[in-house]
Design an enzyme around this catalytic site. Sequence first.
Site, PDB file in Angstrom:
ATOM      1  N   VAL A 195       6.533   5.340  -5.908  1.00  0.00           N
ATOM      2  CA  VAL A 195       6.748   4.662  -4.630  1.00  0.00           C
ATOM      3  C   VAL A 195       6.452   3.164  -4.770  1.00  0.00           C
ATOM      4  O   VAL A 195       7.252   2.317  -4.349  1.00  0.00           O
ATOM      5  CB  VAL A 195       5.872   5.293  -3.528  1.00  0.00           C
ATOM      6  N   PHE A 196       5.308   2.840  -5.345  1.00  0.00           N
ATOM      7  CA  PHE A 196       4.921   1.441  -5.497  1.00  0.00           C
ATOM      8  C   PHE A 196       5.961   0.683  -6.311  1.00  0.00           C
ATOM      9  O   PHE A 196       6.409  -0.403  -5.918  1.00  0.00           O
ATOM     10  CB  PHE A 196       3.550   1.363  -6.171  1.00  0.00           C
ATOM     11  N   TYR A 251      -0.061  -5.786 -11.452  1.00  0.00           N
ATOM     12  CA  TYR A 251       0.970  -6.747 -11.055  1.00  0.00           C
ATOM     13  C   TYR A 251       1.632  -7.459 -12.229  1.00  0.00           C
ATOM     14  O   TYR A 251       2.718  -8.007 -12.083  1.00  0.00           O
ATOM     15  CB  TYR A 251       0.396  -7.749 -10.053  1.00  0.00           C
ATOM     16  N   ARG A 302       1.284   7.367  -7.424  1.00  0.00           N
ATOM     17  CA  ARG A 302       1.674   7.758  -8.780  1.00  0.00           C
ATOM     18  C   ARG A 302       2.907   8.655  -8.797  1.00  0.00           C
ATOM     19  O   ARG A 302       3.045   9.551  -9.621  1.00  0.00           O
ATOM     20  CB  ARG A 302       0.503   8.432  -9.508  1.00  0.00           C
ATOM     21  N   GLY A 345       0.816  -1.208   0.000  1.00  0.00           N
ATOM     22  CA  GLY A 345       0.000   0.000   0.000  1.00  0.00           C
ATOM     23  C   GLY A 345       0.843   1.248   0.000  1.00  0.00           C
ATOM     24  O   GLY A 345       1.993   1.243   0.460  1.00  0.00           O
ATOM     25  N   VAL A 346       0.276   2.318  -0.524  1.00  0.00           N
ATOM     26  CA  VAL A 346       0.945   3.621  -0.591  1.00  0.00           C
ATOM     27  C   VAL A 346      -0.009   4.672  -0.050  1.00  0.00           C
ATOM     28  O   VAL A 346      -1.219   4.643  -0.350  1.00  0.00           O
ATOM     29  CB  VAL A 346       1.352   3.967  -2.041  1.00  0.00           C
ATOM     30  N   GLU A 395      -5.693  -4.985  -6.991  1.00  0.00           N
ATOM     31  CA  GLU A 395      -5.795  -4.295  -8.280  1.00  0.00           C
ATOM     32  C   GLU A 395      -5.037  -5.123  -9.313  1.00  0.00           C
ATOM     33  O   GLU A 395      -3.837  -4.935  -9.506  1.00  0.00           O
ATOM     34  CB  GLU A 395      -5.218  -2.883  -8.188  1.00  0.00           C
ATOM     35  N   PHE A 431      -4.359 -14.298   2.395  1.00  0.00           N
ATOM     36  CA  PHE A 431      -3.166 -13.647   2.975  1.00  0.00           C
ATOM     37  C   PHE A 431      -3.002 -12.269   2.372  1.00  0.00           C
ATOM     38  O   PHE A 431      -3.681 -11.926   1.408  1.00  0.00           O
ATOM     39  CB  PHE A 431      -1.898 -14.500   2.790  1.00  0.00           C
TER      40      PHE A 431
END
EC number: 2.3.1.-
Length: 405
Positions: A94-95, A124, A91, A84-85, A120, A405
Amino acid sequence: MTDFAVRLITEAERRSTFDLLSRSLHSNRVSDEDWSRYGESWPAEHKFAAFDGDVPIGVASSYETEIAVPGGRVLGVAAVDGVGVRADWTRRGVFSAMMAAQLADVAARGLPLAALHASEPTIYGRFGYGSAALGKTAWIDRPAARLHERVPAGGRVRMLTPDEAVKEIPGLYQRIGLHRAGMMGRPEVWWPIMHDRLAGPDGHHVTVVHSGPDGDDGFAVYATVDRRTPESPDKGVMLKVRELHAADPVARAALWRFLLSVDLVSGIRARFRPVDEPLAAMMADHRHALTADVEDDLWVRLVDVVAALDARTYRSAAPVVLAVVDRKLPANAGHYEVGPSGARRTEAAAHLTLEVDTLAMLYLGEWSATALAEVGRITARDSAALARADELFTTVTAPWCGTYF
């Protein structure tokens, strides 16, 4: 140059990063009481965070466990259990920076696979994850539904107290074992937050266990949701099945038989069940057991391509040579010969070319090479190679994770 830094968290940063993840996923911050009970399920190990100075602005967490692959072998896997960010930092790279650091760490530790459940899904694939196992949502109409008379019966089902559920289910899950490709081990850190919180003394889930001739061999965990409204006072209660695991068809049937026997229930909903679980065939009237949805469940990333490919078994067909493209872990890029005797690197010309996320879709047997070629995910030199790949990678039993998980 970035205006944030990505690094492993310290012990002192466990609580703040957990709170950050909760808020990024639109949940409340954990209370002091809950943190004292369940905080040990959030160890600092293998958790990367992005920091603005000393303040965490993003987190990418995983824990190490095992996963079953086709043929029955069990491999080490990094289970990515939280990314999470903070909303004001999205945008801005960071991710991507956290995922890159996590992936490099998984590779450095020698784990051949990583896996996650995607909140989302579209993001990925960029990091090499592919949709490797699907799950269905089953809806069973009550009270009309009942099992067919020839469905196997035996043993008994008993209801556990919350304290018994905390104590007994971890060992029972281990005894049942990872009998489907995609099933995952549950280390000690998994149980407090993912099971005890729901089925233990402070939870609202019910746990039942089936016992056969050789002892306990299956369990189910469920909750009830009151669906009655002033406009529909007779709508009744929906029984939501969170888990149902069984060592054999007799135990599975007995658990479903018990769930169908619960009074004052108007419907049973079970999400993320195996797509090939024969619920409709178990019913006297198969229309009373519907598949309400089929969705992506487990996403897999081949971190060490040759080790992962060589660990699973293949059906009988002439080998195919795969040209694998991996933009995040270039060491994986190359040609691999895959056949009944296993997998190895090769200099031979490729029959099929695919990205590593598409290879993940093939890996557990959920998707066929032909179908993936039809939608542009695989480039084939000839259709015969696709047919051979279909035969090599297919599995009799659909892959299934069965673990949140």
